[in-house]
Design an enzyme around this catalytic site. Structure first.
Site, PDB file in Angstrom:
ATOM      1  N   ASP A  83       0.856  -1.193   0.000  1.00 43.62           N
ATOM      2  CA  ASP A  83       0.000   0.000   0.000  1.00 43.62           C
ATOM      3  C   ASP A  83       0.897   1.250   0.000  1.00 43.62           C
ATOM      4  OD1 ASP A  83      -2.354   1.465   0.193  1.00 43.62           O
ATOM      5  OD2 ASP A  83      -2.564   1.199   2.369  1.00 43.62           O
ATOM      6  N   HIS A 198      -7.890   9.524   3.993  1.00 47.10           N
ATOM      7  CA  HIS A 198      -7.581   8.439   4.934  1.00 47.10           C
ATOM      8  C   HIS A 198      -8.072   8.795   6.337  1.00 47.10           C
ATOM      9  CE1 HIS A 198      -4.347   7.627   1.803  1.00 47.10           C
ATOM     10  NE2 HIS A 198      -5.113   6.567   1.792  1.00 47.10           N
ATOM     11  N   GLY A 199      -8.133   7.778   7.189  1.00 50.33           N
ATOM     12  CA  GLY A 199      -8.479   8.019   8.580  1.00 50.33           C
ATOM     13  C   GLY A 199      -9.974   8.044   8.820  1.00 50.33           C
ATOM     14  N   HIS A 232      -9.427   4.754  -2.546  1.00 53.67           N
ATOM     15  CA  HIS A 232      -8.710   4.800  -1.260  1.00 53.67           C
ATOM     16  C   HIS A 232      -9.604   5.452  -0.220  1.00 53.67           C
ATOM     17  CE1 HIS A 232      -4.389   3.717  -2.091  1.00 53.67           C
ATOM     18  NE2 HIS A 232      -4.992   3.520  -3.245  1.00 53.67           N
TER      19      HIS A 232
HETATM   20 ZN   LIG Z   1      -4.562   5.029   0.517  1.00 50.04          ZN
END
Ligand SMILES: [Zn+2]
Length: 359
Positions: A83, A198-199, A232
């Protein structure tokens, strides 16, 4: 069963109209949770390791856990994917360790922070693809920087990602540039920027089209019908998981993720790989909080980790079902890396681009 490449797995997914969740792994419990769910659902698996995971567990531990998973779950095709590779060294060392797929994320420079130029991205991704394909390994590229269309900010997590403000232009992948990028780099899969980050803190309200640009995916798919699109930052951050986390002493501010029905919409338009990390983390830590609160004298880590494993397994099962991955493991016969390599060198796996077909 031999380890499967991302390319073969996503080609199968495209042919049969399903998507594959890509779960991040750092430890044994996560590996077992994914494989137990996969066995129950008859689903092929993508397990991915970030640079952070490789340094947390160490390459040897990480790769041997996947070896063990192959031995214990021989009926499940397993793709092991790097990744967010930040440079050639990360990608090639992953290949050396037995990864069957790598992401070369050239949207950022090697520091994994500075947004890179288009030329830099093409150059580095093309280099990685040329080498990886020689040994049959698949490559995912990224065009556009992941970040929030709501705040205009890039995202940073685990030392990866841009911090600060970005132009809306950089936060959305341009479909025309995407076809040029794929033609020049020959990547097998393309990560796109559509407003996901992300997150856990993706959106401050349930996302609508202005902040989660699913139409961009549809436009890219029209131009690149043969390229597998990767979403993503696609955890859904379900309310019930936030509630469990907060009920047992957690302090997670209200947040919204990518609704599963929007991912299902993406799967209808060429999304084949869906990256999920936060949901797995939250499923596990919510349950660990519950055990800690309810059994204050408990000190055996297994009493925390086993229910955490079960919670992650349930999450994985749900995604295998919703994305249509279930029922497909037994239909796949793994093509060895050497055979994939010869298919690449013959040109049989070159990208298909709608513009060229029309010409
Ligand atoms: Zn990612």
């Amino acid at each position: 069963m031999a380890r499967i490449t991302l390319r073969q797995l996503l080609d199968h997914a495209a042919e049969h109209d399903y998507g594959v969740p890509a779960f991040n792994i750092n430890n044994m419990e996560q590996v077992i949770a994914i494989l137990e769910a996969a066995r129950k659902a008859d689903a092929p698996v993508i397990m991915q390791a970030s640079r952070g995971a490789r340094s947390y567990a160490g390459d040897t531990m990480l790769v041997r856990m996947v070896d063990a998973a192959e031995a214990l779950y021989p009926e499940i095709p397993i793709c092991l994917h790097q990744d967010h590779g930040n440079d050639e060294t990360t990608c090639f060392s992953a290949i050396q360790q037995g990864f069957t797929s790598v992401m070369m994320d050239g949207s950022l420079e090697a520091d994994a922070k500075t947004p890179a130029s288009y030329e830099y991205n093409v150059d580095i991704t093309r280099n990685v693809t040329a080498m990886a394909h020689r040994v049959g390994v698949s490559v995912e590229g990224e065009l556009g920087c992941l970040g929030s269309l709501e705040t205009g900010e890039g995202d940073a997590e685990d030392g990866h990602g841009f911090e600060g403000a970005l132009d809306r232009e950089m936060l959305l992948t341009d479909p025309v540039q995407a076809s040029e990028f794929v033609a020049e780099t020959k990547v097998d899969a393309l990560a796109v920027a559509i407003g996901t980050s992300h997150g856990a803190y993706k959106f401050t309200r349930p996302p609508t089209g202005d902040i989660l640009a699913m139409d961009v995916i549809e436009a890219i798919h029209e131009r690149l019908p043969g390229t597998h699109i990767v979403m993503h930052g696609s955890s859904s951050v379900p309310q019930e998981l936030q509630d469990i986390f907060n009920r047992y002493g957690g302090e997670m501010p209200q947040t919204y993720g990518v609704p599963v029905d929007q991912i299902e919409r993406g799967i209808k338009s060429g999304v084949r790989k869906v990256n999920i990390d936060t949901d797995c983390r939250l499923a596990m830590t919510g349950v660990m909080r519950k055990v800690a609160q309810e059994n204050k004298s408990e000190f055996d880590p297994r009493k925390f980790l086993k229910p955490a494993l079960d919670a992650m397994k349930d999450l994985c099962l749900d995604r295998f079902d919703r994305f249509g991955t279930a029922g497909n493991a037994s239909k796949i016969k793994v093509i060895p890396l050497a055979e994939m390599a010869s298919r690449y060198s013959s040109g049989a796996l070159d990208p298909r681009i709608a513009r060229d077909e029309a010409a």
